[in-house]
Structures are given as C-alpha cells and as structure tokens.
Design an enzyme around this catalytic site. Structure first.
Site: not given
Length: 689
Positions: A445, A618-620
């Site tokens: 993201h 901040a998203h994986q």
C-alpha cells in the site's frame, strides 16, 4: 541459524562523513540566517525559544551519535554499501567524483556541503537520490523525535499526550500478562498449538483455539509493555514498539516502512481504522478460487470481530484535518465517508495512539483477544525469536527459537505462523519450505503525501486519528486498483521526515508551521508488489520497486488530494517532489484557477520517482498468499501450507492481493476463518476416532 561473519563497523573517517552529511541537513543556524529566522517568527515574547531552536542541530543536541548507531544497526550488506560511499567521501578525489569539489567532504563549509547534497537530491542517478533522501529522512526523524523541549517550545508541540496521567488512565484496570522465562540451560515445552506472533492474526487464533479447549502457547519476538510503561514520547515509542526502531526500509532505501514489533503487533500501534474488505476485492479473491470470501461464513467472521472489538463509526468526533477532508470532498462532489474504529463502542480521542494506547480504549489484541486467550488458559512468551518450524515426516511438530540467547523448543500438534508479512515468509523459508509463492507478492500500500498550509490551527496530532476517507481515486485503472485518501496523525518526527528540504533554514521554517500543516496520504492498492528474501543472517529483506501501473494510481490520488486541500481552504499546497515548488492558492478561483491546473500538470509530469520524493508504507501483505492450488498460492484455502501438514499461516501475509483498505479488520477476520477451519478439521478427526 547459520553463523555469519561479524558485522562491519564504520571507521572514524566514515563517521566524520556521516556527521558532516546530517549536520548539513539540520545544523546550528548562525549569523544572518539566525537573525532573519528569529525576526520572521518573533511575536515579542518567544525570541529566546526561537534562538534556542535555530541554534539546535544534530551535533550540539547529541543526535549525531544516535544516527550513527541506527546506520550501524542496518544489515551487514547495507553497512558495507554505505561504508563504501562514506569512504569515498572521506577522500578528496571521491568528493570530487560525487560532489564536484576537490576536498574531503567533512572539511567543507556548510555552504559547500549544502550545494553538494542539493545536487544529490536532483541527481539523474536514482541510487544517489535515494541515498540523499534516506540520509535526510534518518536525520530528520531522529532529531525531531527526541524529547527536546527546546524544539517543542519553539514549534508549539506539547510532547507526550497532556492527558496521559489523567483519569482516562488512572481510573482504568488493564490486562496483566505473565510470560514464560527461558533459563540459561534452555527449555522444552509441549502444547496442542503453538502460535508465532501476537498481532491481529495470532491474537484471534489464540482466543479461538483456547476457547475450543486447546492448550495454546503464543510466542512473540517483541516485548510486552504495560499501559503504564507507554511514555507516548516519539523516540521511546519508535525504539520500543516498531521494527528497526522506526527506520525500516526497502532494501534500496526508496520506501520507508513502519511495522509494529511489540506485544500485540501492529494492533498496538495502528490508528484504529477498521474497514471491511471491499466487496469487489472479496469477489476478486472468490473468482481466483477462494469462494469462502463471498460466503456468509466469512461475513460471520467479520461480524464476530466487529462485535468483540466494538467497531463502529457512531462515536466519532472528527478532528480538524478530518473535518476539512470531508468539507473539501463535499465542495468538489467527491464521495467521502467515515472510518469505523475499534474502540469498544466509545469515543476515542487519542492522537498519540501510534505510540500505543495508554488509555486502553483502542481494542488491540492486548486489550481483547489475548485477554480472552489468557482467560482460557493460553500461555505466553515474549522477547522470543522463532528460528524455524520443526517438521517430521511432512508434518509440523513444533518450533525452535531463543530468548535472550537461551534455546527453547516447543513441541506441538499444530503450528500457526502469524508473524506478519515480513517475518512469516522468513520463518517458512528458514524451515525449508520451497513453495514458489513464499516471500513473493509483497504488497505495501505505497503512500505519498500532499500538504496544505492553513490559516487556522490544524494540530493533526490532536483528537481522533484517521476518521474519514474518500474513494474518489480508488478505481484508477478500471479494475479495482487505485488509491484511498486519508488523514494521518503527524507528530514532529514524521512531519519532518516527509517535508521537502531545500536548505537547513527552509526546513526549520517548515517545522515552525507544524500546527498549521494538513497532510493527506494517498494510500494506493498496489497490483504488482515485491518480495521478501532472506539475508545471509537468515533475517528478512524487502525488495520493492513501484511499477508503472501503481505509479499511475498514486498520481491520480495525489492530484485529487491537492484539489481537496485547495477546496478545503489551504493557502499553499505542495507535494514531497523535490523538483516541484509549492503553489500559492488563489482563494477566489480555487481549483478552477488556470495557474493551479498548470501546476497540477507539472506535478503529474514530474511523476513519482524513487528518491525524488518521500514514499512510505505502514501495511505489509501477501507474502504467503492463499491460493486454490500450490501453483497459485503458498497456503490452502484453509490456511494450511501445501507442503507441510498441520502448519498454518494466519495473518496479512495470507492475502491473495492487496486489500486496498487498512488491513487490520481483514487480518482479524481471515484468521478467525482459519481458526474455524482448524476446529472443523479437528472435530472431523475426533469424530472418526
């Protein structure tokens, strides 16, 4: 893991170069710069604070040593790579080659160094731009996250939450956890199920399986901090609660990555956004061979999570920037909506929640599912790193790891890996699994920023975080890929990191505007992704390059964000693109101003290039993706790996594609579904017995 050679250390000459570079970015202002700075911002009573801030730099505030330490903590291959650059710059010939001046870099005046680093930021060579951007980001984040009252007073930042000792904290009773300690001689334990990770995936799994009567152990590599130990200070929080102390990045340094690394994982530090997986994504996954995601059973999992965490948008109170986002969208006719929060059906005004929720209002796993698991007999370990899964005759039979250097072996009938999209594929790879999808399809993201400066105070770190969004740019390619636009919580460290740098004094001027700056993030649903590989030390590395397709999504969202800021009343708007100046808004013409349209065209032409602007994540997701066969995924539709029986993956790494929304609720609900599959399988086996 295989023993490796000692990590290289920077030499004294290399350290001199490091200090000289970061001192160029954030130095002590002197002479005319100092006088002009104080004159510009003086209100007649704050001159002393302004002088102190202007004179504060990375060297005299003892920040340089911290930056060197952070650089030294990078993986060995990165230390070697950077060491070569610093070594080159420690020589006259090297500085001539990289900076056009025949002198050792550290011996140059600040004016000379400024010309060189500015040339790096505008370089045609991508690696040089990335190097410059990474050094700036590290210097800015480290300097502005320190608990420095000199800086805080000048820029108008209160420091830790002023309410942290109020009744919101003192009147609460918080969950207490006990942790198994491993003695020096090591420890061997036996359970029905061992779960690796305590975040959204692991927490739900522990609660569900323990309530079903399983003897469960949860292992977390991070540390548990009780609410009373959460200082809500920036540097302390990054050091304790985040991967790599908040300095994690893709291997090339182009993307700054935030990931939780503490008890409760990302649920401890996220911003409460609790969005359901869009139905068009559920349909996409179902058409790909995973019909569960359009079934009533999956909706039941979502509903169960929603009820347990008290997810709702009925108790929201929009802070100033979220209100302005909605107002800007309304004026432009853009669709906009509230973002539900996981706050137990109560108001939650906590701009410091990215540093842990000291008030226990945010329902991360430590306030919810881990408590449920504890109440049902689950045991816990923290500060414990799982090296690999133990496998016998094609079946998972436990894990082996270490706690403070002491070996621990846990035997179990089932192993659930919920270590997150960075570490879950690493655990599987270290365990010998070979499925081609393990570590692939890393979705991040990717985020870019738009900024607006307003007359009114914005105080983006005050009030409820991230309570509104617009979907106006969510379908850029016509196939469900685009961007969401949201408001982040910006404390000085993140604000400084994402600001453009034209000169030392210009950057400090921008920081003086902290409380009047409104940031918008363009959160893209990336289609093409990257990968997680193991380094020589057995630890994960993230390889990621933005594709042309995903850049178009970001460009679309960036243009819309700038229009929203103008419509909301910004005086000036800008991006983080180093080659694009800010734009002074004509309030009468707004977004119809031909000059603004021409400026937007320049923003689009300049595009999004690694190192030329700040890109974050901040998203994986996606690195152990679920698939209908071993050819399409690393794990089965039930969450079990295709290669090893009784080895499951339950976290965001199981996503087949990027969710396109903040992934917490989807991670919770997917893990809940996998837990039901595990229970059903066990019941079937027991019935046969």
């Amino acid at each position: 893991m295989t023993p490796i050679a000692p990590k290289p250390r920077f030499t004294d000459e290399q350290i001199k170069v490091i200090v000289a570079i970061i001192d160029t970015y954030i130095p002590e202002l002197t002479g005319k710069e100092l006088d002009d700075f104080v004159r510009e911002y003086s209100n007649g009573t704050n001159d002393e604070d302004l002088v102190a801030f202007a004179k504060a730099g990375v060297v005299n505030q003892k920040v340089a040593d911290i930056v060197v330490e952070k650089l030294q903590s990078l993986p060995s291959e990165k230390v070697e790579e950077l060491g070569m650059v610093f070594k080159v710059l420690s020589s006259k010939v090297g500085t001539l080659a990289l900076g056009g001046t025949y002198a050792e870099f550290a011996s140059l005046s600040r004016e000379q160094r400024t010309k060189i680093v500015t040339s790096w930021h505008h370089s045609m060579v991508t690696k040089i731009r990335i190097f410059a951007r990474a050094m700036l980001s590290l210097a800015a984040l480290t300097f502005y996250t320190q608990p420095n009252e000199i800086v805080h007073r000048a820029i108008g930042y209160p420091g830790p939450d002023p309410e942290m000792h109020s009744e919101r904290f003192t009147a609460k009773v918080f969950p207490q956890y006990d942790f198994i300690q491993v003695p020096p001689q090591g420890l061997e334990l036996t359970y029905d199920v061992v779960i690796v990770g305590s975040g959204a995936g692991g927490g739900v799994m522990a609660a569900e399986l323990s309530m079903a009567g399983k003897r469960v152990l949860v292992i977390e590599k991070g540390h548990h901090y009780h609410q009373s130990e959460l200082s809500l200070a920036q540097a302390d929080a990054f050091n304790k609660l985040y991967e790599s102390r908040g300095a994690l990045s893709s291997t090339d340094g182009a993307i700054t990555i935030l990931a939780g690394a503490t008890w409760g994982g990302g649920t401890t530090v996220n911003w409460c956004a609790s969005l359901q997986l869009p139905y068009f994504v559920r349909e996409e996954w179902a058409k790909g061979g995973l019909p569960h995601f359009t079934s009533p059973a999956y909706q039941q999992s979502i509903d169960a999570i929603t009820a347990r965490l008290g997810i709702s948008d009925k108790y929201l109170e929009h802070n100033t920037p979220n209100r302005l986002l909605l107002e800007g969208c309304h004026k432009l006719g853009y669709p906009a909506k509230n973002i539900p929060q996981n706050t137990a059906y109560q108001k939650h005004s906590c701009g410091w929640c990215g540093f842990g929720c000291r008030f226990g209002e945010k329902q991360g796993t430590m306030m919810s599912f881990l408590q449920d698991a504890k109440d049902n007999g689950t045991h816990f370990m923290h500060d414990t790193f799982v090296e690999r899964v133990l496998i016998s005759k094609g079946k998972a039979v436990g894990v082996v790891g270490h706690q403070n250097g002491h070996k621990v072996v846990v035997k179990a009938n089932k192993v659930v890996v919920s270590a997150g999209s960075i570490h879950s594929p690493a655990v599987l790879k270290r365990s010998g699994l070979k499925n081609k999808h393990i570590g692939q399809h890393l979705f991040l993201h990717p985020v870019v920023y738009a900024f607006g400066k307003f007359d009114e105070k914005i105080d983006t770190y005050q009030g409820s975080i991230m309570t509104a969004l617009t979907t106006v740019a969510e379908n850029t390619d016509g196939n469900g890929y685009g961007s969401k636009i949201e408001v982040p919580s910006h404390h000085p460290g993140l604000n400084a990191t994402f600001l453009k740098w034209r000169s030392a004094v210009d950057h400090k001027r921008s920081m003086m505007d902290l409380n009047h700056i409104m940031p918008l993030i363009v959160l893209s649903r990336d289609r093409d992704g990257g990968s997680v590989e193991l380094g020589a030390d057995g630890l994960p590395r993230m390889n990621y390059t933005l594709s042309k397709h995903d850049i178009l999504s970001l460009e679309d969202g960036l243009e819309r964000s700038l229009c929203i800021l103008v419509a909301a009343g910004a005086n000036t708007v800008w991006t983080t693109q180093i080659d694009v100046d800010s734009f002074k808004v004509n309030k009468e013409l707004g977004v119809t101003d031909p000059a603004f349209k021409a400026w937007l065209a320049q923003v689009k032409r300049t595009s999004i290039k690694a190192g030329s602007m700040c890109i974050g994540s901040a998203h994986q997701m996606g690195t152990c993706r679920m698939g209908s066969s071993p050819k399409s995924g690393a794990i089965k539709p039930t969450g079990e790996t295709w290669e090893v029986k009784d080895l499951y993956v339950a976290d965001a790494s199981a996503f087949p594609t990027a969710s396109g929304v903040n992934p917490m609720l989807t991670t919770y609900s997917m893990s809940h579904s996998i837990a039901q599959f595990i229970k059903k399988t066990d019941n079937t086996v027991n019935a046969k017995l």
